[in-house]
Design a protein around this motif. Structure first.
Motif, PDB file in Angstrom:
ATOM      1  N   ARG A 154      56.202  12.191   7.109  1.00 53.86           N
ATOM      2  CA  ARG A 154      55.062  11.270   7.143  1.00 53.86           C
ATOM      3  C   ARG A 154      55.193  10.238   6.026  1.00 53.86           C
ATOM      4  O   ARG A 154      54.952   9.048   6.227  1.00 53.86           O
ATOM      5  CB  ARG A 154      53.746  12.048   6.980  1.00 53.86           C
ATOM      6  CG  ARG A 154      53.425  12.981   8.165  1.00 53.86           C
ATOM      7  CD  ARG A 154      52.124  13.730   7.895  1.00 53.86           C
ATOM      8  NE  ARG A 154      51.857  14.793   8.851  1.00 53.86           N
ATOM      9  CZ  ARG A 154      51.031  14.683   9.905  1.00 53.86           C
ATOM     10  NH1 ARG A 154      50.387  13.567  10.139  1.00 53.86           N
ATOM     11  NH2 ARG A 154      50.831  15.715  10.700  1.00 53.86           N
ATOM     12  N   ASP A 169      50.064  10.154  12.969  1.00 56.86           N
ATOM     13  CA  ASP A 169      49.543  11.253  13.793  1.00 56.86           C
ATOM     14  C   ASP A 169      49.923  11.048  15.255  1.00 56.86           C
ATOM     15  O   ASP A 169      50.190  12.009  15.980  1.00 56.86           O
ATOM     16  CB  ASP A 169      48.018  11.342  13.662  1.00 56.86           C
ATOM     17  CG  ASP A 169      47.595  11.935  12.327  1.00 56.86           C
ATOM     18  OD1 ASP A 169      48.345  12.760  11.764  1.00 56.86           O
ATOM     19  OD2 ASP A 169      46.513  11.577  11.834  1.00 56.86           O
ATOM     20  N   VAL A 192      50.402  19.838   8.359  1.00 57.07           N
ATOM     21  CA  VAL A 192      49.256  19.018   7.963  1.00 57.07           C
ATOM     22  C   VAL A 192      48.941  19.305   6.499  1.00 57.07           C
ATOM     23  O   VAL A 192      49.385  20.320   5.958  1.00 57.07           O
ATOM     24  CB  VAL A 192      48.015  19.320   8.841  1.00 57.07           C
ATOM     25  CG1 VAL A 192      48.252  18.906  10.294  1.00 57.07           C
ATOM     26  CG2 VAL A 192      47.638  20.807   8.789  1.00 57.07           C
ATOM     27  N   GLN A 194      44.214  15.196  10.879  1.00 58.28           N
ATOM     28  CA  GLN A 194      45.646  15.293  11.224  1.00 58.28           C
ATOM     29  C   GLN A 194      45.857  16.301  12.352  1.00 58.28           C
ATOM     30  O   GLN A 194      46.681  16.093  13.248  1.00 58.28           O
ATOM     31  CB  GLN A 194      46.463  15.730  10.006  1.00 58.28           C
ATOM     32  CG  GLN A 194      46.607  14.651   8.933  1.00 58.28           C
ATOM     33  CD  GLN A 194      47.468  15.142   7.782  1.00 58.28           C
ATOM     34  OE1 GLN A 194      47.458  16.323   7.441  1.00 58.28           O
ATOM     35  NE2 GLN A 194      48.218  14.231   7.176  1.00 58.28           N
ATOM     36  N   GLY A 254      44.725  14.758  15.606  1.00 54.41           N
ATOM     37  CA  GLY A 254      45.705  13.759  16.040  1.00 54.41           C
ATOM     38  C   GLY A 254      46.946  14.414  16.626  1.00 54.41           C
ATOM     39  O   GLY A 254      47.449  13.998  17.672  1.00 54.41           O
ATOM     40  N   GLY A 255      47.426  15.447  15.976  1.00 56.47           N
ATOM     41  CA  GLY A 255      48.648  16.114  16.432  1.00 56.47           C
ATOM     42  C   GLY A 255      48.465  16.838  17.755  1.00 56.47           C
ATOM     43  O   GLY A 255      49.407  16.987  18.530  1.00 56.47           O
TER      44      GLY A 255
END
Ligand code: 13P
Length: 255
Positions: free
Chosen positions: A103, A110, A131, A150, A153-154
């Motif tokens: 990241r 994400d 995360v 996170q 989003g994932g």
């Protein structure tokens, strides 16, 4: 009833010859005991995977392995990328997705992590979705909402049939490679919140199945206290996983 998953993320360390020596030593050290109660995994660099596969398959080692990253695409003009079908062909069990170093240094969003989670499942590989918050967020006391965002989003549009087998790794960035380990209570706070969110997104039954790891300066001296937390089901170990004896002690946290 969740089998603890103790995984070594080698990051960009150990070439394929060193990998063979390391995995042999690890398997030897774990052979004198029945380790069915704990799952042991290594995540070597891509260039080591074929060697590790040959060793694990050939000697029927009770160690599983996986990759540190996966392309969101299955094939095509993506120079330098490694695809899910390639990793599946190497019989990878796991793949880390969205490690904080990806990241941070490779700008993984994400959205991209979500595509990589889907790519892993599409190819029969279990993603370990990483995360965790940075120091600024922790200082502001925002670690739970930040980490859950996170997670959301994932997992976007990931169906329950897949999500039930995912592994989540909570790795507070300020604790990675710094020697600064989160307290067991810090780890539990966020890991518990992650399980709560999984229950909201899917169901309590699904949330109770998912393994949530803690990562960040895990060592033999602190692993037992972290593993004693109700919502911590394993560890994602960086630096300490490069030292065979130390990693064996971590795997044997119950001894
Ligand atoms: P360290 O154990 O070296 O802090 O690294 C943690 C990590 O990033 C594992 O993925």
């Amino acid at each position: 009833t969740r089998t603890p998953l103790m995984a070594g993320n080698w990051k960009m360390n150990l070439n394929h010859l060193e990998a063979i020596a390391h995995v042999q030593k690890l398997a030897f050290a774990l052979a004198d005991k029945d380790y069915d109660a704990v799952e042991v995994a290594v995540l070597p660099p891509f260039t080591d995977l074929r060697s590790v596969q040959t060793l694990v398959d050939g000697d029927k080692l009770k160690i599983v392995y996986g990759a540190q990253d996966i392309s969101a695409e299955d094939s095509g003009a993506y120079t330098g990328e490694i695809s899910g079908p390639m990793l599946a062909k190497l019989k990878c069990t796991y793949v880390a997705v969205g490690h904080s170093e990806r990241r941070q240094y490779h700008g993984e969003s994400d959205e991209l992590c979500n595509a990589k989670v889907k790519a892993a499942f599409r190819n029969g590989i279990t993603p370990i979705l990483c995360v965790g918050e940075g120091l600024d967020v922790r200082k502001a006391g925002e670690q739970v909402p930040y980490t859950l965002a996170q997670l959301d989003g994932g997992l976007k549009d990931v169906p329950a049939e897949q999500a039930e087998s995912i592994v989540i790794a909570y790795e507070p960035v300020w604790a990675i490679g710094t020697g600064e380990v989160a307290t067991p209570e810090d780890a539990q706070e966020v890991c518990g919140a992650i399980r709560g969110r999984l229950a909201e997104l899917y169901s309590q039954e699904l949330a109770d199945k998912v393994r949530i790891q803690y990562g960040g300066s895990v060592k033999s001296g602190n692993v037992a206290a972290i593993m004693a937390q109700p919502d911590v089901d394993g560890a994602l170990v960086g630096g300490a996983a490069l030292d065979t004896e130390e990693f064996v002690k971590i795997v044997r946290f119950r001894d």
